[in-house]
Design an enzyme around this catalytic site. Structure first.
Site, short mmCIF file in Angstrom:
data_model
loop_
_atom_site.label_atom_id
_atom_site.label_comp_id
_atom_site.label_asym_id
_atom_site.label_seq_id
_atom_site.Cartn_x
_atom_site.Cartn_y
_atom_site.Cartn_z
N ARG A 166 0.84 -1.21 0.00
CA ARG A 166 0.00 0.00 0.00
C ARG A 166 0.88 1.27 0.00
NH1 ARG A 166 -3.15 -3.69 -0.59
NH2 ARG A 166 -5.30 -3.72 0.11
N SER B 260 -10.58 -0.83 3.08
CA SER B 260 -9.82 -0.96 4.33
C SER B 260 -9.46 0.42 4.84
CB SER B 260 -8.52 -1.72 4.08
OG SER B 260 -8.77 -2.99 3.56
N GLU C 108 -4.90 3.60 6.39
CA GLU C 108 -4.46 3.42 5.02
C GLU C 108 -5.03 4.55 4.17
OE1 GLU C 108 -5.33 1.64 1.11
OE2 GLU C 108 -6.36 0.43 2.62
N1 EPU Z 1 -10.30 -11.06 9.99
C1 EPU Z 1 -11.00 -11.16 11.19
N2 EPU Z 1 -12.00 -10.25 11.40
C2 EPU Z 1 -12.33 -9.30 10.51
C3 EPU Z 1 -11.60 -9.20 9.29
C4 EPU Z 1 -10.59 -10.10 9.05
O1 EPU Z 1 -10.74 -12.00 12.02
O2 EPU Z 1 -13.27 -8.54 10.78
C5 EPU Z 1 -9.27 -12.08 9.73
C6 EPU Z 1 -9.76 -13.05 8.65
O3 EPU Z 1 -10.46 -14.09 9.20
C7 EPU Z 1 -8.48 -13.50 8.01
C8 EPU Z 1 -7.59 -12.29 8.14
O4 EPU Z 1 -8.15 -11.46 9.15
O5 EPU Z 1 -7.91 -14.56 8.74
C9 EPU Z 1 -7.44 -11.53 6.83
O6 EPU Z 1 -8.73 -11.08 6.38
P1 EPU Z 1 -9.05 -10.83 4.83
O7 EPU Z 1 -8.61 -11.99 4.03
O8 EPU Z 1 -10.45 -10.39 4.75
O9 EPU Z 1 -8.08 -9.69 4.41
P2 EPU Z 1 -7.56 -8.37 5.14
O10 EPU Z 1 -6.14 -8.57 5.54
O11 EPU Z 1 -8.52 -8.00 6.21
C10 EPU Z 1 -6.61 -7.33 2.92
C11 EPU Z 1 -6.68 -6.03 2.18
C12 EPU Z 1 -8.01 -5.92 1.42
C13 EPU Z 1 -8.10 -7.08 0.46
C14 EPU Z 1 -8.01 -8.39 1.26
C15 EPU Z 1 -8.00 -9.62 0.38
C16 EPU Z 1 -5.34 -4.46 3.44
C17 EPU Z 1 -5.33 -3.22 4.28
N3 EPU Z 1 -6.54 -4.90 3.08
O12 EPU Z 1 -7.63 -7.32 3.93
O13 EPU Z 1 -7.97 -4.71 0.66
O14 EPU Z 1 -9.32 -7.04 -0.28
O15 EPU Z 1 -6.77 -8.41 2.01
O16 EPU Z 1 -6.79 -9.76 -0.26
O17 EPU Z 1 -4.28 -4.98 3.13
C18 EPU Z 1 -8.59 -2.39 0.63
O18 EPU Z 1 -7.38 -2.14 0.62
O19 EPU Z 1 -9.45 -1.50 0.59
C19 EPU Z 1 -9.01 -3.79 0.72
C20 EPU Z 1 -10.29 -4.13 0.86
#
Ligand code: EPU
Length: 338
Positions: free
Chosen positions: A165, A237, A334
């Site tokens: 990012r 995010s 972010e």
């Molecule tokens: N998780 C939780 N609770 C929540 C959200 C997530 O426990 O409320 C846990 C999930 O269970 C999982 C882990 O956190 O084990 C990761 O969650 P997820 O795969 O949804 O991805 P993220 O790390 O929360 C990132 C990006 C997203 C992108 C997703 C999928 C960032 C800041 N965000 O989210 O990007 O869509 O991975 O690759 O890196 C964005 O930047 O606007 C965005 C949506």
């Protein structure tokens, strides 16, 4: 062509749906028009920024300077070799239209980035990413116009300092250049990237998934987890996933064996999902004033209706302080806060 607006509402130009006004907004459809305009209307000392789809900005006050807004949407294949196809897209093209055009031409590389809100010109700035892919993987170069010298420069992807990012456009070039177009490097050879668990599951039954299968799977996953800004204001995010020292992550893992974590390029740094930390701290689905933590993904702050930038910031600060108190981890926004 250039179109100028003065004292214009930004409410429909930011995905949070926050009411704020810009002293001046200038829409331009190509680099030449923008250069001619800036030549005859120098912005001088006034703050000058670029706004694309407004999907990664939180307005906390009126914008007192000049906002530049690209509207050119051309997509064109510019070259083809046995291994690669190069595509030029103008900055104002909505990102998802770009992804659809790639799929329409049978070009691989952008499909995991399906349905990310925003524009092509905004994609390199924060190096948008999802499902194991990021824009940097397919960006060959970025075309810019320097706001002061009015010189056009093409910056090779390898010189854009892309990170998680992050890019040179958030660093030394911030406020100095306008991105007018992006050159991408794609491929006609199938190269499915299904390392992300949920995507592998969604496509498992399909044998060799096509570009369309992957795009549709990503669309389904996103719509099940992420709110549509057309119905619930948000900027995706709100926080970045923090990088912490390996020892810190291991200590937390002893207390919370269910805590997810990811390796990074550096053996000493571990990435922890901020969404997990925020949920564990008890914030998921909560609302304060008119700002909320989204019920299906705690990384996302939402405008429950009529929130101001200050309402969102107050909630973000409370979440940051609580995560710090409970886990000793610093999470940071972010989203750009203006
Ligand atoms: N998780 C939780 N609770 C929540 C959200 C997530 O426990 O409320 C846990 C999930 O269970 C999982 C882990 O956190 O084990 C990761 O969650 P997820 O795969 O949804 O991805 P993220 O790390 O929360 C990132 C990006 C997203 C992108 C997703 C999928 C960032 C800041 N965000 O989210 O990007 O869509 O991975 O690759 O890196 C964005 O930047 O606007 C965005 C949506």
């Amino acid at each position: 062509m250039v179109q100028e607006f003065f004292n214009i509402s930004l409410r429909d130009r930011n995905s949070f749906g926050i009411e704020a006004r810009a002293a001046q907004l200038v829409e331009f459809d190509d680099t030449e028009s923008l250069r001619d305009y800036l030549n005859t209307h120098p912005t001088g000392n006034r703050r000058t920024e670029v706004i694309g789809g407004g999907n990664n900005i939180l307005f906390t006050r009126d914008f007192d300077g000049v906002l530049l807004h690209p509207v050119g949407r051309a997509f064109r294949i510019t070259g083809e070799t046995a291994d690669a196809v190069t595509v030029h897209a103008e900055a104002g093209l909505p990102w998802d239209d770009f992804v659809r055009s790639c799929a329409g031409h049978g070009l691989w590389g952008a499909e995991n980035l399906t349905a990310i809100p925003g524009t092509v010109g905004a994609a390199p700035v924060q190096n948008i990413g999802a499902y194991g892919a990021e824009a940097a993987d397919i960006i060959e170069s970025v075309e810019t116009l320097d706001l002061h010298t009015l010189k056009q420069t093409v910056i090779a992807g390898c010189h854009c300092s892309f990170g998680y990012r992050d890019s040179i456009f958030k660093g030394v070039l911030k406020g100095r250049v306008v991105i007018t177009g992006v050159n991408f490097r794609l491929s006609r050879h199938p190269r499915p990237n299904l390392g992300y668990g949920a995507l592998a599951q969604e496509t498992a039954a399909l044998g060799d998934p096509t570009l369309e299968h992957i795009s549709e799977a990503v669309r389904r996953i996103r719509s099940s987890k992420l709110p549509d800004p057309a119905t619930l204001g948000n900027a995706g995010s709100f926080f970045k996933n923090p990088l912490v020292a390996r020892a810190t992550a291991e200590a937390l893992q002893r207390d919370y064996p269910d805590m997810p974590s990811y390796a990074t390029d550096s053996p000493d740094l571990i990435k922890i999902p901020a969404g997990w930390l925020i949920e564990k701290a008890g914030w998921k689905g909560t609302t304060r004033n008119r700002a909320g933590v989204y019920e299906h993904q705690a990384l996302i702050l939402v405008n429950r209706g009529g929130a101001t930038g200050a309402d969102i910031i107050a909630l973000a600060e409370a979440v940051i302080a609580d995560v710090r108190a409970k886990f000793g981890i610093e999470i940071s926004p972010e989203v750009n806060i203006w």
